[in-house]
Design a protein around this motif. Structure first.
Motif, short mmCIF file in Angstrom:
data_model
loop_
_atom_site.label_atom_id
_atom_site.label_comp_id
_atom_site.label_asym_id
_atom_site.label_seq_id
_atom_site.Cartn_x
_atom_site.Cartn_y
_atom_site.Cartn_z
N ILE A 65 -6.37 -12.84 12.43
CA ILE A 65 -5.69 -11.75 11.73
C ILE A 65 -5.94 -10.39 12.38
CG2 ILE A 65 -7.53 -11.36 10.02
CD1 ILE A 65 -3.70 -11.09 9.42
N GLY A 66 -7.13 -10.23 12.97
CA GLY A 66 -7.45 -8.96 13.63
C GLY A 66 -6.45 -8.67 14.74
N LYS A 67 -6.22 -9.68 15.55
CA LYS A 67 -5.32 -9.54 16.69
C LYS A 67 -3.86 -9.32 16.23
CE LYS A 67 -3.68 -12.14 20.69
NZ LYS A 67 -3.64 -13.47 21.32
N VAL A 68 -3.43 -10.14 15.28
CA VAL A 68 -2.06 -10.01 14.77
C VAL A 68 -1.88 -8.63 14.13
CG1 VAL A 68 -0.40 -10.87 13.05
CG2 VAL A 68 -1.72 -12.49 14.44
N GLY A 69 -2.85 -8.25 13.30
CA GLY A 69 -2.75 -6.99 12.57
C GLY A 69 -2.75 -5.78 13.49
N GLU A 70 -3.56 -5.84 14.54
CA GLU A 70 -3.61 -4.72 15.48
C GLU A 70 -2.30 -4.61 16.25
OE1 GLU A 70 -7.30 -4.75 17.65
OE2 GLU A 70 -6.68 -3.04 18.89
N LEU A 108 0.89 7.68 8.62
CA LEU A 108 0.54 6.26 8.51
C LEU A 108 -0.03 5.96 7.13
CD1 LEU A 108 0.05 3.40 9.73
CD2 LEU A 108 -2.19 4.24 10.49
N GLU A 109 0.59 4.97 6.48
CA GLU A 109 0.06 4.48 5.21
C GLU A 109 -0.52 3.09 5.45
OE1 GLU A 109 2.73 6.61 1.83
OE2 GLU A 109 3.48 4.68 2.50
N LEU A 110 -1.71 2.85 4.94
CA LEU A 110 -2.30 1.52 5.05
C LEU A 110 -2.24 0.86 3.68
CD1 LEU A 110 -5.37 2.36 7.31
CD2 LEU A 110 -3.19 1.32 8.00
N GLU A 111 -1.57 -0.27 3.59
CA GLU A 111 -1.44 -0.99 2.32
C GLU A 111 -2.55 -2.03 2.22
OE1 GLU A 111 2.44 -2.44 1.36
OE2 GLU A 111 3.36 -0.46 1.61
N ILE A 112 -3.30 -1.90 1.15
CA ILE A 112 -4.47 -2.74 0.94
C ILE A 112 -4.32 -3.44 -0.40
CG2 ILE A 112 -6.97 -2.59 0.54
CD1 ILE A 112 -6.61 0.13 2.25
N THR A 113 -4.72 -4.68 -0.47
CA THR A 113 -4.65 -5.37 -1.76
C THR A 113 -6.03 -5.37 -2.41
OG1 THR A 113 -5.10 -7.51 -0.78
CG2 THR A 113 -2.79 -6.91 -1.03
N ASP A 139 -18.55 -6.95 0.24
CA ASP A 139 -19.70 -6.07 0.03
C ASP A 139 -19.24 -4.65 -0.29
OD1 ASP A 139 -21.64 -4.02 0.76
OD2 ASP A 139 -22.88 -5.69 1.45
N SER A 140 -19.65 -4.15 -1.43
CA SER A 140 -19.04 -2.91 -1.89
C SER A 140 -19.53 -1.67 -1.13
CB SER A 140 -19.24 -2.73 -3.38
OG SER A 140 -20.59 -2.41 -3.62
N ASP A 141 -20.74 -1.72 -0.56
CA ASP A 141 -21.21 -0.56 0.22
C ASP A 141 -20.36 -0.37 1.45
OD1 ASP A 141 -23.13 0.02 -1.57
OD2 ASP A 141 -24.81 -0.85 -0.42
N ILE A 142 -20.11 -1.48 2.15
CA ILE A 142 -19.28 -1.43 3.35
C ILE A 142 -17.87 -0.99 2.99
CG2 ILE A 142 -18.26 -2.83 5.20
CD1 ILE A 142 -20.81 -4.53 5.13
N THR A 143 -17.35 -1.55 1.89
CA THR A 143 -15.99 -1.20 1.46
C THR A 143 -15.90 0.29 1.16
OG1 THR A 143 -15.87 -3.39 0.47
CG2 THR A 143 -14.16 -1.84 -0.15
N LEU A 189 -2.78 -4.11 5.63
CA LEU A 189 -4.07 -4.47 6.21
C LEU A 189 -4.65 -5.61 5.39
CD1 LEU A 189 -6.54 -1.56 6.99
CD2 LEU A 189 -5.10 -2.85 8.57
N SER A 190 -4.95 -6.70 6.06
CA SER A 190 -5.62 -7.81 5.38
C SER A 190 -7.03 -7.38 4.98
CB SER A 190 -5.68 -9.00 6.34
OG SER A 190 -6.78 -9.82 6.03
N PRO A 191 -7.55 -7.90 3.86
CA PRO A 191 -8.93 -7.59 3.49
C PRO A 191 -9.91 -7.89 4.62
CG PRO A 191 -7.84 -8.77 1.71
CD PRO A 191 -6.86 -8.73 2.85
N ILE A 192 -9.60 -8.89 5.42
CA ILE A 192 -10.50 -9.23 6.54
C ILE A 192 -10.49 -8.13 7.59
CG2 ILE A 192 -10.83 -10.84 8.47
CD1 ILE A 192 -9.94 -13.05 6.54
#
Ligand code: C2E
Ligand code: MG
Ligand code: MG
Ligand code: MG
Length: 288
Positions: A87-92, A143-148, A155-159, A115-118
């Motif tokens: 997904i990283g590669k596809v998303g980028e 640029l708008e990033l759509e997040i679900t 991990d909420s700290d990282i998020t 943007l996938s959660p991953i």
């Protein structure tokens, strides 16, 4: 065996496995080289300001034309890409395409990228987005990033840190598919979203159903306004639903009534025409 290695690991062909699993793996294998083989493309669906019929932007949506199986829906292959580390590669790749696209549109027209959660929870995500913006020369606010709501399962700290860093870059954050998660209101409290995308399940057919859907949408709009967020209703297909969304004060509209996802050339025509009629077909060309 592959199974024991857990999800995310069985991304190779193993002939001994059950046929359904095998089919999935075949597809995963095919997806690996899809970008190089030029099988992926990005289409753009208009997002229109509800007040008039002015273009607000376009959502970039990935497509896969499989050489043997034909078109495969992102609802099918994005989860595959997520499970086996692609997904990283596809998303980028999608991000770069979308930023290239938005450069061809008027300054006040934005592009929205899913943007996938991953991807979101990849510690390098801010650098990836920053580098893509720099390479394209696009202003971050376009640029708008759509997040679900799926991003909040990690991990909420990282998020939390990621939200702050992305906001500091100057991009806009959109909470996609709002209302379908387990704790939608809690998420609104946690993160600095600029816009809420009301899920299609509340929107589609709302005008012809009981007024429960309308009541829910009205409440979402009130909430969004008091939190200084925009709203967009996704899945608007009919004039009745469009009218209802306007009456309820939704700020932007996305749906087949204003246009289906279409290739860049068509989207660019629409972008430069600045406005779009509901169900107006003047800009829609038949595929050659
Ligand atoms: P999403 O982000 O919620 O995108 C909206 C989906 O609703 C799109 O389907 C769009 O074509 C469809 N849609 C919009 N308006 C209408 C309408 O009026 N009626 C109907 N029936 N459908 C409408 P699509 O393109 O098949 O994408 C499905 C999902 O796949 C997306 O849902 C998103 O979750 C995912 N996806 C698509 N492209 C990407 C991508 O580049 N990256 C990631 N991570 N996910 C993607
Ligand atoms: Mg989306
Ligand atoms: Mg959505
Ligand atoms: Mg969705």
């Amino acid at each position: 065996a592959a199974k024991a290695a857990g999800r995310g690991k069985h991304c190779f062909f193993e002939p001994s496995m059950h046929s359904e699993a095998t089919d999935r793996q075949l597809l995963e294998n095919d997806l690996r080289g899809a970008i190089e083989r030029d099988e992926l493309s990005v289409v753009y669906q208009p997002i229109v300001r509800a007040a008039g019929e002015e273009m607000a932007g376009f959502e970039a949506l990935v497509r896969w034309q499989h050489p043997k199986r034909g078109a495969i829906s992102p609802a099918q292959f994005i989860p595959l890409a997520e499970e086996c580390g692609m997904i990283g590669k596809v998303g980028e790749w999608v991000l770069h395409q979308a930023l290239h696209a938005v450069r061809q549109w008027p300054e006040d027209v934005r592009v929205a990228v899913n943007l996938s959660p991953i991807q979101f929870n990849d510690p390098r995500i801010t650098e990836i987005v920053d580098a893509a913006l720099t390479a394209s020369g696009v202003k971050p606010s376009r640029l708008e990033l759509e997040i679900t709501e799926g991003v909040f399962l990690a991990d909420s700290d990282i998020t939390d840190a990621t939200f702050t860093r992305l906001k500091d870059l100057g991009v806009r954050l959109v909470l996609d598919d709002f209302g379908t998660g387990y704790s939608s209101l809690g998420y609104l409290k946690k993160a600095p979203f600029d816009k809420i995308k009301i899920d299609q399940s509340f929107v589609r057919g709302a005008a012809s159903r009981s007024n429960r859907n309308a009541a829910i949408i009205r409440a979402i709009v009130t909430l969004a306004e008091s939190l200084d967020m925009d709203t967009v209703a996704e899945g608007v297909e009919t004039h009745d639903d469009l009218q209802l969304m306007r009456d309820l004060g939704v700020s932007q509209i996305q749906g087949f009534i204003f246009g289906r996802p279409s290739p860049l050339e068509e989207a660019s025509l629409l972008a430069s025409s600045r406005s779009v009629e509901a169900d107006g077909h003047q800009y829609v060309r038949e595929p050659r």
